[in-house]
Design a protein around this motif. Structure first.
Motif, mmCIF file in Angstrom:
data_model
loop_
_atom_site.group_PDB
_atom_site.id
_atom_site.type_symbol
_atom_site.label_atom_id
_atom_site.label_comp_id
_atom_site.label_asym_id
_atom_site.label_seq_id
_atom_site.Cartn_x
_atom_site.Cartn_y
_atom_site.Cartn_z
ATOM 1 N N GLN A 158 -2.514 19.015 -7.653
ATOM 2 C CA GLN A 158 -1.829 18.116 -6.713
ATOM 3 C C GLN A 158 -2.926 17.466 -5.889
ATOM 4 O O GLN A 158 -3.635 18.135 -5.151
ATOM 5 C CB GLN A 158 -0.856 18.855 -5.802
ATOM 6 C CG GLN A 158 -0.217 17.906 -4.770
ATOM 7 C CD GLN A 158 0.833 18.564 -3.909
ATOM 8 O OE1 GLN A 158 1.785 19.145 -4.406
ATOM 9 N NE2 GLN A 158 0.660 18.467 -2.604
ATOM 10 N N LEU A 159 -3.070 16.153 -6.060
ATOM 11 C CA LEU A 159 -4.082 15.394 -5.347
ATOM 12 C C LEU A 159 -3.383 14.323 -4.514
ATOM 13 O O LEU A 159 -2.194 14.055 -4.704
ATOM 14 C CB LEU A 159 -5.059 14.752 -6.324
ATOM 15 C CG LEU A 159 -4.443 13.810 -7.366
ATOM 16 C CD1 LEU A 159 -5.362 12.638 -7.635
ATOM 17 C CD2 LEU A 159 -4.202 14.567 -8.688
ATOM 18 N N HIS A 160 -4.111 13.750 -3.594
ATOM 19 C CA HIS A 160 -3.523 12.737 -2.719
ATOM 20 C C HIS A 160 -4.338 11.455 -2.801
ATOM 21 O O HIS A 160 -5.567 11.490 -2.806
ATOM 22 C CB HIS A 160 -3.481 13.233 -1.273
ATOM 23 C CG HIS A 160 -2.576 14.412 -1.085
ATOM 24 N ND1 HIS A 160 -2.931 15.693 -1.469
ATOM 25 C CD2 HIS A 160 -1.320 14.503 -0.570
ATOM 26 C CE1 HIS A 160 -1.943 16.518 -1.191
ATOM 27 N NE2 HIS A 160 -0.958 15.833 -0.651
ATOM 28 N N GLN A 161 -3.626 10.351 -2.869
ATOM 29 C CA GLN A 161 -4.287 9.052 -2.983
ATOM 30 C C GLN A 161 -3.780 8.087 -1.914
ATOM 31 O O GLN A 161 -2.614 8.129 -1.517
ATOM 32 C CB GLN A 161 -4.038 8.426 -4.356
ATOM 33 C CG GLN A 161 -4.822 9.040 -5.490
ATOM 34 C CD GLN A 161 -4.677 8.263 -6.795
ATOM 35 O OE1 GLN A 161 -3.832 7.394 -6.924
ATOM 36 N NE2 GLN A 161 -5.528 8.583 -7.762
ATOM 37 N N PHE A 162 -4.698 7.233 -1.494
ATOM 38 C CA PHE A 162 -4.362 6.020 -0.746
ATOM 39 C C PHE A 162 -4.611 4.867 -1.703
ATOM 40 O O PHE A 162 -5.685 4.770 -2.287
ATOM 41 C CB PHE A 162 -5.226 5.904 0.501
ATOM 42 C CG PHE A 162 -5.393 4.504 1.027
ATOM 43 C CD1 PHE A 162 -4.285 3.694 1.276
ATOM 44 C CD2 PHE A 162 -6.655 3.985 1.280
ATOM 45 C CE1 PHE A 162 -4.440 2.402 1.751
ATOM 46 C CE2 PHE A 162 -6.827 2.701 1.763
ATOM 47 C CZ PHE A 162 -5.713 1.902 1.997
ATOM 48 N N GLY A 163 -3.603 4.023 -1.909
ATOM 49 C CA GLY A 163 -3.763 2.933 -2.857
ATOM 50 C C GLY A 163 -3.179 1.640 -2.351
ATOM 51 O O GLY A 163 -2.306 1.634 -1.462
ATOM 52 N N ILE A 164 -3.656 0.544 -2.882
ATOM 53 C CA ILE A 164 -3.096 -0.775 -2.587
ATOM 54 C C ILE A 164 -2.868 -1.532 -3.893
ATOM 55 O O ILE A 164 -3.535 -1.278 -4.895
ATOM 56 C CB ILE A 164 -4.002 -1.609 -1.656
ATOM 57 C CG1 ILE A 164 -5.345 -1.951 -2.332
ATOM 58 C CG2 ILE A 164 -4.234 -0.897 -0.338
ATOM 59 C CD1 ILE A 164 -6.199 -2.909 -1.527
ATOM 60 N N GLU A 165 -1.898 -2.424 -3.874
ATOM 61 C CA GLU A 165 -1.599 -3.293 -5.020
ATOM 62 C C GLU A 165 -1.331 -4.701 -4.500
ATOM 63 O O GLU A 165 -0.562 -4.876 -3.548
ATOM 64 C CB GLU A 165 -0.365 -2.797 -5.788
ATOM 65 C CG GLU A 165 -0.339 -1.314 -6.116
ATOM 66 C CD GLU A 165 -1.401 -0.865 -7.101
ATOM 67 O OE1 GLU A 165 -2.012 -1.732 -7.761
ATOM 68 O OE2 GLU A 165 -1.621 0.358 -7.202
ATOM 69 N N ALA A 166 -1.983 -5.694 -5.088
ATOM 70 C CA ALA A 166 -1.738 -7.099 -4.767
ATOM 71 C C ALA A 166 -1.207 -7.758 -6.041
ATOM 72 O O ALA A 166 -1.942 -7.900 -7.022
ATOM 73 C CB ALA A 166 -3.014 -7.781 -4.293
ATOM 74 N N TYR A 223 0.842 -1.199 0.000
ATOM 75 C CA TYR A 223 0.000 0.000 0.000
ATOM 76 C C TYR A 223 0.872 1.242 0.000
ATOM 77 O O TYR A 223 2.043 1.199 0.367
ATOM 78 C CB TYR A 223 -0.978 0.010 1.184
ATOM 79 C CG TYR A 223 -0.397 0.434 2.512
ATOM 80 C CD1 TYR A 223 -0.399 1.772 2.916
ATOM 81 C CD2 TYR A 223 0.128 -0.511 3.399
ATOM 82 C CE1 TYR A 223 0.114 2.158 4.143
ATOM 83 C CE2 TYR A 223 0.646 -0.136 4.634
ATOM 84 C CZ TYR A 223 0.630 1.202 5.008
ATOM 85 O OH TYR A 223 1.154 1.589 6.213
ATOM 86 N N TYR A 224 0.271 2.352 -0.439
ATOM 87 C CA TYR A 224 0.994 3.626 -0.506
ATOM 88 C C TYR A 224 0.037 4.765 -0.210
ATOM 89 O O TYR A 224 -1.189 4.636 -0.342
ATOM 90 C CB TYR A 224 1.627 3.818 -1.893
ATOM 91 C CG TYR A 224 0.626 3.841 -3.026
ATOM 92 C CD1 TYR A 224 -0.005 5.024 -3.406
ATOM 93 C CD2 TYR A 224 0.280 2.667 -3.710
ATOM 94 C CE1 TYR A 224 -0.935 5.050 -4.432
ATOM 95 C CE2 TYR A 224 -0.653 2.683 -4.735
ATOM 96 C CZ TYR A 224 -1.259 3.877 -5.088
ATOM 97 O OH TYR A 224 -2.194 3.893 -6.100
ATOM 98 N N MET A 225 0.575 5.887 0.189
ATOM 99 C CA MET A 225 -0.176 7.130 0.335
ATOM 100 C C MET A 225 0.722 8.281 -0.077
ATOM 101 O O MET A 225 1.919 8.244 0.215
ATOM 102 C CB MET A 225 -0.643 7.334 1.778
ATOM 103 C CG MET A 225 -1.920 6.611 2.124
ATOM 104 S SD MET A 225 -2.507 6.975 3.795
ATOM 105 C CE MET A 225 -1.409 5.937 4.743
ATOM 106 N N GLY A 226 0.152 9.270 -0.743
ATOM 107 C CA GLY A 226 0.979 10.405 -1.101
ATOM 108 C C GLY A 226 0.396 11.230 -2.224
ATOM 109 O O GLY A 226 -0.673 10.925 -2.769
ATOM 110 N N PRO A 227 1.113 12.293 -2.618
ATOM 111 C CA PRO A 227 0.620 13.199 -3.651
ATOM 112 C C PRO A 227 0.823 12.667 -5.065
ATOM 113 O O PRO A 227 1.809 11.992 -5.351
ATOM 114 C CB PRO A 227 1.452 14.468 -3.426
ATOM 115 C CG PRO A 227 2.738 13.973 -2.836
ATOM 116 C CD PRO A 227 2.370 12.775 -2.005
ATOM 117 N N MET A 228 -0.130 12.973 -5.931
ATOM 118 C CA MET A 228 -0.057 12.726 -7.366
ATOM 119 C C MET A 228 -0.259 14.080 -8.061
ATOM 120 O O MET A 228 -0.782 15.019 -7.459
ATOM 121 C CB MET A 228 -1.138 11.732 -7.827
ATOM 122 C CG MET A 228 -1.229 10.468 -6.995
ATOM 123 S SD MET A 228 0.214 9.403 -7.141
ATOM 124 C CE MET A 228 0.008 8.372 -5.670
#
Length: 417
Positions: free
Chosen positions: A123-131, A105-110
Motif C-alpha cells: 500500500q503506497l501513497h501518491q500525489f498526482g496531477i492530470e491535465a 489532482y489527487y492524493m491517496g493510497p494505491m
C-alpha cells in the motif's frame, strides 16, 4: 498471538502523520497556484479499466494487481495507479464539456503486490496531477515544473529530472521492430519476463532491472521519432530551459505503463538503496479514447509520498511541523474541574491548542504532563482561585505568573497568544 499489519503496509503514527500532513498541504497549495482542482475517485475499479488503460503486458497488470471477485461475480481491482481512474471519471462525468482543459489532482493510497523493501510498499501513497485536453508541449513542461516545485518546497535537495520522448504509436512500431531485431540473437540470455515480452512489447525490456547490461547498445527511440514527435520534444526542452528546469535527456527512459506517448519523465534522487526513482509521468494521447470517451490528449504525473519522506529523512531535513501545546489547564477539586471543562471548550473554540488532565492526577503530576506537552502556558484553577473568581496563568519558559479574572481568562489568553 496478536494480529499484525499486513506485509508491505505501515502504520503512520502521531509524530509522523504530521509530516504527511505537511507534504499534503504543500501539494494542495501548489495545485491551487497552478490552478489544478481536486478529484477523488474510488479505491477500487472494474479490472477491465486497468487492463485497457495501463496495458496487458505491464508488470502492474501481469503481476502486481490486487484483483478479486465481488458478490455479484464482478472482477474488481484495488487501484494500482491514479491516472486510469481519473480518466474514467473524466469520461463518465463528461468533464470535457466544462472547460477547454481539465487540470485535476489527487492524493491517496494505491495497491501493488510487490516484494516489500525500503521505498516499496504494497500500500503506497501518491500525489498526482492530470491535465486533459491540450496537446501543447508547454503543458508537459508545466506538469514537470509542478512536480519539481513540490520536491523543492518540501525541502528535498538534489532532485534530478530525466526526460525522453516515446513518440507516437506509428513510430513506436518501427522502433519495436528494431528492438526485436537487436534482442533476438540474445533471447536466451534475457530473463524469463523479458523473453516473454520480446515479441509482445519489447520496449518493456529497456525498463528491466535484471538485463541492464544486455540493454546497453540497444537502439534508442530518439533515432526513430517522426517529425511530429521530434517537434513536440524539441519544444518541451525549450520550455524547460525557459523555466530554468535542469534536465537530462535519457533515451532509455520508457516508464512502466503502456499508455504513454511523446513525453516521458522521471524524478531521481539518491537515498533509498538501489531505488532512485521517486516520481514520474508523461503524456498519454489515446488513453481517453481507449477507455471509451471522445479522445482527448492528456499529460500527468504521480509522485510517491513514502519515497519523498524516506529521502527527506536520509537528507536529514527537519520539516517545520512542531505545534506545541498552547495552554494546559490544571484543575484541583470537583468544582474547579467543572469550570475547567467549560474553559477548555471555550479556548478550543477560539482556535487555541489546549489540553487538561483526564485521570485525576495531583497538581505536581499535572504540571509534569504540561511540561511533556511542551505547553507555552499553564492555567491553574484550585479551590482558592475558584472562590475568588480568578485563575493563575504561568508562562512555562520564564516561570512568570499572572492572575486573571475567570470571566476575562479566555479573552486575555487570546490577546497573549
Amino acid at each position: 498471538m496478536s494480529i499484525q499489519k499486513p506485509r508491505g503496509t505501515q502504520d503512520i503514527l502521531p509524530g509522523v502523520s504530521e509530516k504527511w500532513q505537511y507534504m499534503e498541504d504543500k501539494a494542495r497549495d501548489l495545485c491551487r497556484r497552478f490552478n489544478y482542482k481536486e478529484i477523488r475517485t474510488p479505491i477500487f475499479e472494474h479490472t477491465e479499466l486497468y487492463i485497457r488503460g495501463v496495458g496487458e503486458t505491464t508488470d502492474i497488470v501481469e503481476k502486481e494487481m490486487y484483483t478479486f471477485m465481488d458478490k455479484g461475480d464482478r472482477s474488481l481491482t484495488l487501484r494500482p495507479e491514479g491516472t486510469a481512474g481519473v480518466v474514467r471519471a473524466y469520461v463518465e462525468n463528461k468533464l470535457h464539456g466544462e472547460t477547454e482543459i481539465n487540470k485535476l489532482y489527487y492524493m491517496g493510497p494505491m495497491f501493488r503486490y510487490e516484494r516489500p523493501m525500503a521505498g516499496r510498499y504494497r500500500q503506497l501513497h501518491q500525489f498526482g496531477i492530470e491535465a486533459i485536453g491540450a496537446t501543447d508541449p508547454s503543458i508537459d513542461a508545466e506538469v514537470i515544473a509542478l512536480g519539481l516545485s513540490f520536491y523543492k518546497e518540501v525541502g528535498l535537495k538534489d532532485v534530478r529530472v530525466e526526460v525522453n520522448s516515446v513518440g507516437t504509436p506509428a513510430c513506436r512500431e518501427v522502433y519495436k521492430a528494431k528492438l526485436v531485431e537487436f534482442f533476438t540473437p540474445m533471447k536466451d540470455l534475457l530473463c524469463e519476463d523479458c523473453q516473454s515480452r520480446l515479441l509482445r512489447n519489447p520496449m518493456r525490456i529497456l525498463d528491466c532491472k535484471k538485463d541492464v547490461e544486455l540493454v546497453k547498445g540497444a537502439p534508442t527511440i530518439l533515432e526513430y521519432l517522426d517529425e511530429e514527435s521530434q517537434t513536440h520534444f524539441d519544444k518541451l526542452l525549450v520550455y524547460l530551459t525557459e523555466m530554468d528546469i535542469p534536465y537530462i535527456v535519457n533515451p532509455s527512459l520508457v516508464r512502466g505503463l503502456d499508455y504513454y506517448t511523446h513525453t516521458a519523465f522521471e524524478y531521481k534522487a539518491d537515498g533509498i538503496g538501489a531505488i532512485d526513482t521517486i516520481g514520474g509521468g508523461g503524456r498519454y494521447n489515446g488513453l481517453v479514447g481507449s477507455i471509451g470517451g471522445n479522445d482527448q490528449s492528456g499529460v500527468g504525473l504521480g509522485l510517491g509520498l513514502e519515497r519523498t519522506l524516506l529521502i527527506l529523512q536520509a537528507q536529514e531535513v527537519e520539516l517545520p511541523i512542531a505545534q506545541p501545546l498552547e495552554i494546559y489547564l490544571v484543575a484541583m477539586g470537583d468544582e474547579a474541574e467543572k469550570v475547567a471543562v467549560r474553559l477548555l471548550f471555550q479556548l478550543r473554540q477560539n482556535g487555541h491548542i489546549a489540553e487538561k488532565d483526564y485521570v485525576g492526577r495531583k497538581m505536581k503530576a499535572q504540571l509534569k504532563s504540561a511540561d511533556r506537552f511542551n505547553a507555552r502556558y499553564v492555567a491553574i484553577l484550585g479551590e482558592d482561585e475558584l472562590q475568588k473568581g480568578e485563575i493563575i496563568v504561568k508562562t512555562m519558559e520564564t516561570g512568570q505568573q499572572v492572575t486573571y479574572r475567570l470571566d476575562e481568562f479566555v479573552n486575555r489568553m487570546k490577546e497573549e497568544i
